[in-house]
Design a protein around this motif. Structure first.
Motif, short mmCIF file in Angstrom:
data_model
loop_
_atom_site.label_atom_id
_atom_site.label_comp_id
_atom_site.label_asym_id
_atom_site.label_seq_id
_atom_site.Cartn_x
_atom_site.Cartn_y
_atom_site.Cartn_z
N VAL A 132 0.53 1.78 10.54
CA VAL A 132 1.83 1.23 10.12
C VAL A 132 2.88 1.36 11.21
N LEU B 252 -5.53 7.25 12.33
CA LEU B 252 -6.50 6.45 11.57
C LEU B 252 -7.70 7.29 11.13
N ALA C 65 -0.22 6.14 10.28
CA ALA C 65 -1.21 5.37 9.53
C ALA C 65 -1.01 5.68 8.05
N SER D 229 -7.88 2.71 6.04
CA SER D 229 -6.50 3.01 6.40
C SER D 229 -5.96 1.95 7.36
N VAL D 230 -4.65 1.87 7.45
CA VAL D 230 -4.01 0.90 8.33
C VAL D 230 -2.95 1.59 9.18
N ASN E 69 0.84 -1.19 0.00
CA ASN E 69 0.00 0.00 0.00
C ASN E 69 0.88 1.24 0.00
N ALA F 224 -5.82 4.35 2.45
CA ALA F 224 -6.06 3.24 1.52
C ALA F 224 -5.62 3.59 0.10
N ALA G 71 -9.31 -0.36 16.73
CA ALA G 71 -8.16 -0.40 15.83
C ALA G 71 -6.86 0.01 16.50
#
Length: 130
Positions: free
Chosen positions: A112, A102, A126, A109-110, A2, A129, A79
């Protein structure tokens, strides 16, 4: 992999210096293997969005600052990778930095980099996406 935009979530105590915030941010980036990567967006609690140290760093990095209302953080509790009981009692979320990152990164979104904490500031990263 990503390659969406990287967002830094920042939690800080009032009066935290630009140097302290930068040091925590740089530590988070290095820990995530992202040293030197551009951060186009920072996010923090709405109540901290006028902190001079944070505003100076955002300006230095030519970035956008997103002020996240306290209530909006709560939707990101599940999350969060870390949990501070003090922060949870104040804001209803385990990590302001993680939840803010986030929230500002948007749907899908993730996280990181989970929260890196120093005496006066926390930072999490974060990736959006897209």
């Amino acid at each position: 992999m990503n390659r969406g935009r990287l967002i830094a979530g920042i939690g800080l105590r009032p009066g935290t210096s630009e140097a302290d915030i930068r040091a925590c941010l740089d530590h988070a980036l290095a820990t995530a293997g992202l040293a030197g990567e551009l951060i186009p967006r920072f996010a923090t609690l709405a109540a901290r969005s006028a902190e001079p140290g944070l505003l100076a760093l955002v300006k230095e990095r030519d970035a956008e600052l997103v002020a996240i209302p306290d209530e909006a953080l709560k939707g990101f509790e599940a999350a969060c990778a870390t949990r501070s009981t003090r922060i949870a009692s104040l804001y209803g979320v385990g990590s302001v930095a993680e939840a803010a990152a986030l929230a500002a990164a948007g749907p899908g979104s993730v996280l990181v980099q989970s929260r890196i904490a120093t005496a006066r500031v926390t930072c999490a990263l974060a990736r959006s996406a897209s």
